[in-house]
Design a protein around this motif. Sequence first.
Motif, mmCIF file in Angstrom:
data_model
loop_
_atom_site.group_PDB
_atom_site.id
_atom_site.type_symbol
_atom_site.label_atom_id
_atom_site.label_comp_id
_atom_site.label_asym_id
_atom_site.label_seq_id
_atom_site.Cartn_x
_atom_site.Cartn_y
_atom_site.Cartn_z
ATOM 1 N N GLY A 89 0.869 -1.174 0.000
ATOM 2 C CA GLY A 89 0.000 0.000 0.000
ATOM 3 C C GLY A 89 0.899 1.214 0.000
ATOM 4 O O GLY A 89 2.031 1.154 0.472
ATOM 5 N N GLY A 90 0.416 2.312 -0.544
ATOM 6 C CA GLY A 90 1.250 3.511 -0.664
ATOM 7 C C GLY A 90 1.321 4.274 0.635
ATOM 8 O O GLY A 90 0.330 4.402 1.348
ATOM 9 N N ARG A 91 2.522 4.788 0.954
ATOM 10 C CA ARG A 91 2.688 5.647 2.128
ATOM 11 C C ARG A 91 2.816 7.102 1.722
ATOM 12 O O ARG A 91 2.452 7.998 2.466
ATOM 13 C CB ARG A 91 3.956 5.255 2.905
ATOM 14 C CG ARG A 91 3.883 3.991 3.677
ATOM 15 C CD ARG A 91 2.992 4.101 4.886
ATOM 16 N NE ARG A 91 3.390 5.162 5.796
ATOM 17 C CZ ARG A 91 4.258 4.999 6.779
ATOM 18 N NH1 ARG A 91 4.829 3.843 6.989
ATOM 19 N NH2 ARG A 91 4.543 6.004 7.577
ATOM 20 N N LEU A 92 3.395 7.330 0.541
ATOM 21 C CA LEU A 92 3.592 8.704 0.091
ATOM 22 C C LEU A 92 3.160 8.798 -1.368
ATOM 23 O O LEU A 92 3.672 8.072 -2.220
ATOM 24 C CB LEU A 92 5.071 9.085 0.249
ATOM 25 C CG LEU A 92 5.413 10.545 -0.030
ATOM 26 C CD1 LEU A 92 4.732 11.448 0.979
ATOM 27 C CD2 LEU A 92 6.910 10.758 0.028
ATOM 28 N N PHE A 93 2.215 9.662 -1.617
ATOM 29 C CA PHE A 93 1.685 9.818 -2.966
ATOM 30 C C PHE A 93 2.065 11.187 -3.508
ATOM 31 O O PHE A 93 2.225 12.143 -2.755
ATOM 32 C CB PHE A 93 0.161 9.699 -2.963
ATOM 33 C CG PHE A 93 -0.339 8.350 -2.567
ATOM 34 C CD1 PHE A 93 -0.530 7.363 -3.510
ATOM 35 C CD2 PHE A 93 -0.622 8.071 -1.249
ATOM 36 C CE1 PHE A 93 -0.984 6.118 -3.152
ATOM 37 C CE2 PHE A 93 -1.079 6.818 -0.870
ATOM 38 C CZ PHE A 93 -1.257 5.845 -1.827
ATOM 39 N N GLU A 94 2.175 11.241 -4.831
ATOM 40 C CA GLU A 94 2.471 12.525 -5.452
ATOM 41 C C GLU A 94 1.503 12.714 -6.613
ATOM 42 O O GLU A 94 1.364 11.840 -7.469
ATOM 43 C CB GLU A 94 3.908 12.539 -5.963
ATOM 44 C CG GLU A 94 4.309 13.868 -6.545
ATOM 45 C CD GLU A 94 5.686 13.816 -7.193
ATOM 46 O OE1 GLU A 94 6.487 14.707 -6.931
ATOM 47 O OE2 GLU A 94 5.938 12.872 -7.962
ATOM 48 N N LEU A 95 0.837 13.827 -6.596
ATOM 49 C CA LEU A 95 -0.063 14.153 -7.693
ATOM 50 C C LEU A 95 0.629 15.206 -8.557
ATOM 51 O O LEU A 95 1.007 16.263 -8.059
ATOM 52 C CB LEU A 95 -1.384 14.704 -7.141
ATOM 53 C CG LEU A 95 -2.453 15.041 -8.161
ATOM 54 C CD1 LEU A 95 -2.949 13.803 -8.862
ATOM 55 C CD2 LEU A 95 -3.619 15.747 -7.495
ATOM 56 N N VAL A 96 0.832 14.868 -9.823
ATOM 57 C CA VAL A 96 1.518 15.800 -10.730
ATOM 58 C C VAL A 96 0.480 16.360 -11.684
ATOM 59 O O VAL A 96 -0.239 15.616 -12.350
ATOM 60 C CB VAL A 96 2.630 15.080 -11.513
ATOM 61 C CG1 VAL A 96 3.516 16.101 -12.199
ATOM 62 C CG2 VAL A 96 3.454 14.211 -10.602
ATOM 63 N N LEU A 97 0.381 17.668 -11.693
ATOM 64 C CA LEU A 97 -0.612 18.338 -12.530
ATOM 65 C C LEU A 97 0.114 19.115 -13.625
ATOM 66 O O LEU A 97 0.931 19.979 -13.335
ATOM 67 C CB LEU A 97 -1.441 19.314 -11.683
ATOM 68 C CG LEU A 97 -2.245 18.698 -10.554
ATOM 69 C CD1 LEU A 97 -2.546 19.726 -9.494
ATOM 70 C CD2 LEU A 97 -3.522 18.117 -11.084
ATOM 71 N N PHE A 98 -0.146 18.773 -14.875
ATOM 72 C CA PHE A 98 0.484 19.463 -16.002
ATOM 73 C C PHE A 98 -0.489 20.494 -16.530
ATOM 74 O O PHE A 98 -1.557 20.145 -17.020
ATOM 75 C CB PHE A 98 0.836 18.465 -17.113
ATOM 76 C CG PHE A 98 1.916 17.499 -16.727
ATOM 77 C CD1 PHE A 98 1.619 16.378 -15.967
ATOM 78 C CD2 PHE A 98 3.219 17.698 -17.121
ATOM 79 C CE1 PHE A 98 2.612 15.486 -15.612
ATOM 80 C CE2 PHE A 98 4.211 16.811 -16.773
ATOM 81 C CZ PHE A 98 3.911 15.697 -16.012
ATOM 82 N N ARG A 99 -0.102 21.756 -16.423
ATOM 83 C CA ARG A 99 -0.992 22.808 -16.888
ATOM 84 C C ARG A 99 -0.832 22.960 -18.392
ATOM 85 O O ARG A 99 0.192 22.589 -18.975
ATOM 86 C CB ARG A 99 -0.666 24.118 -16.174
ATOM 87 C CG ARG A 99 -1.840 25.027 -16.043
ATOM 88 C CD ARG A 99 -1.578 26.096 -15.041
ATOM 89 N NE ARG A 99 -0.591 27.064 -15.516
ATOM 90 C CZ ARG A 99 -0.222 28.126 -14.815
ATOM 91 N NH1 ARG A 99 -0.734 28.328 -13.625
ATOM 92 N NH2 ARG A 99 0.653 28.964 -15.287
ATOM 93 N N VAL A 100 -1.856 23.521 -19.017
ATOM 94 C CA VAL A 100 -1.873 23.634 -20.474
ATOM 95 C C VAL A 100 -0.653 24.402 -20.981
ATOM 96 O O VAL A 100 -0.047 24.054 -21.984
ATOM 97 C CB VAL A 100 -3.169 24.342 -20.917
ATOM 98 C CG1 VAL A 100 -3.169 24.557 -22.404
ATOM 99 C CG2 VAL A 100 -4.368 23.537 -20.517
#
Lengths: 472, 312
Positions: A237-248
Amino acid sequence: MRLTALDEVSERLGLKRGQGLAEARAMYPKIDVTDEDEAADRALLEAVADWCDRYTPLVALDGREGLFLDITGCAHLFGGEEALLKDVLGRLFHMGFDAKGAISSSSGLSWAACRFGRGGVIADDDMEDVLAPLPVNALRIEEGTVKALYKLGLKRVGDLMPMPRAPLARRFGTHLLLRLDQALGADEEAISPRRPVAALSAERQLAEPIQAEEHILQLTGQIAVSLKSGLESRGVGGRLFELVLFRVDGRVFRITAGASQPLRDPKRISSLFSERLTAVHDDLDAGFGFELLRLNVLQHDTFKTIQDDFTGDGQDGISLVDFIDRVSARLGAECLQVAELRQSHLPERARIFVPAMTSRNMRAEVETVFAFAPRTDRPLRLFRHPEPIDAFAAAVPDGPPERFRWRHIVHQVIRAEGPERISPEWWVDPEDAPERDYFRLESEIGCRFWVFREGHYGGKTPPNWHIHGIFA
Amino acid sequence: MAGNATAQETLFALREQIARLEGKPLPALVAAERAKAAENPDRQGARAGRPRLPLGIEQVDAALEGGLPLDGLTEIRTSLMGNAGSASGFVLALSAYLKTRERSEAPVLWIGDVVSAQEAGVPYAAGLKQFGLNPDDILYAWPRKLEDALWLAETAAASGALCATILEIRDNPKHFGLTESRRLGLRAKAAGRPLFVLRHGAQEEASCAVFRFLAEPAPASERRLPDGSVLGGGIGHPVFRLILEKSRNPAPLSFFLEWNPRDRQFSLARKAAEISSFRNPSAHPGARLPAPADRQDRSPALGSVVAFERAS
């Protein structure tokens, strides 16, 4: 002052890098010159590298003006190598960059083909044919070696290829041959990626950019669903997550969120980010929207599968962990703490605060710590630092004060208990650290204090009195 | 006629809603509860309506209508920061008592105030262990802003995962008024977990709390030896002087409460009351003059006493 970079017009005029500014001005008085800003150039290159993360997780910086992308196993996602290269260069062109690119089996050849050749995709069979007509500078060797090679008439890489290796190595060192081998793919060359590769990663390309927070969260939940099977097959199971958002417009935002226990449930993963998004709300400028969302698992841990029982109990534990995760995501991991006892008899060292997320209690394996358990009473609230007090009268040498002044208020002592001597810890403290004699005092209105005397009466300096805590 | 009946129904619905908001028992619900109690009389004790935490002392429990609410707000305030010890002691004693009573594994959340921590110190794990709470039993939160603290309290109360939540506040901040406390109260009620508001150095203020105590220090009890005899001069179990300022009783109730950390029991401390009254005599000794028999009594003073008149 020398020229460090040129635009297309000045290149066409015949100016060169490294040329003196005075000389260039003498040739073309009208040229525009600006000071070099290395930090800004670097930041721009980093930003482009961030943007390139959409093609592969392995992006490395190359000097001041180049990027290496390791696209092993990524090309098919974009419709083949040709299409990938076209996509990269096309998008960069629309952002205002004049970039050149080449795809080949070795980073050395790609480097050479970009800068001295025509670029494009180079098949494995054509590697020698492409490299041969390029000048020897294309091998990424030192200026001195290049000059020496030119003097000998070895101007093209093709001139070097058929030469016997031993004399070359003797004359120019092994570096030249290493570079040649690397360019031809005969020797390995590793690029150093900027970021560690996530253990697991899932992403979603969007035809229509999204802006609203709830849409981002909804999508995060959907992406987390596709991560779940990957986590399950590894039993983690994940302990550290990263959400990467690429803007236009090419800007990239990275939001990390930690969990106190390994997580798989998409709903809880997305709820972690819902708190994080609230916390970073002002920094996250959606602009014209995000076109690509990626969810990375940066750290993972073994997932303990617990079989539910029929009593329906066990929900409490989950919601407590959930609560800790939510608070830590929103207010930072340092906000929520747990006190742990330590083996020390000095009161301020006997306990430490650790973030609840990393605390031992919250983890599965609990080890027992033999902490020092004082026999005498300890205060309910302890000051961070002992505060000095004026103690007026004391039964010399070892008695409690009869009266003391703390924060400008005089307290009359009615009852006292003590002294309790606490010696400094010689394995930590300096040799001349004074001993402390602690007293419990009760004032006439019923407030109870924990005060100590540092040092002894009759010594060189009179002892200091401090208050260290209050009792209930 | 039909229109009239509809209006009546709307009126009743609104009344019920108001009663629910105010936390009062609804007439219809009370009737239903009675009917249920009549069906199975052994469950009469466990009233499904409002769970309470009795302190185990008859007089106090009577004044508290059965005990502190387990699904609502209870406020403990001090008039001075210097009395922080007794107020925190009472709150933590309540938490320890609640934990023991419910045999709950869930921790207590202490939402600390940074300035109060500088003024009066932070809860000390070794002292708490002797007081009846293990280090694992307490989660500490140190939010930077009051808004964060309120959000934390709300989330904690709503999660229902915590045994109790203690919200430490200093003074009467503008952003924590009746509206905010009502919000917290509703959350606590929905989750059925208690919320203690610990207010240092504050005035009385309108809030959603069912009960409000004013905590003051009081002399500790004598130290008792194992054979039951009293050790003179020792400082024994802590005693708090509590004044029940807000309750359904018209007159405030004042009592001295002793906390026994070993048995985790409250008891009334009569000895401490004597010592305290001896040490701190009241400002106006002697009885008030009797009302005159032959004429009208003078009209009682309006408002509260702001300053005493000159004595000389």
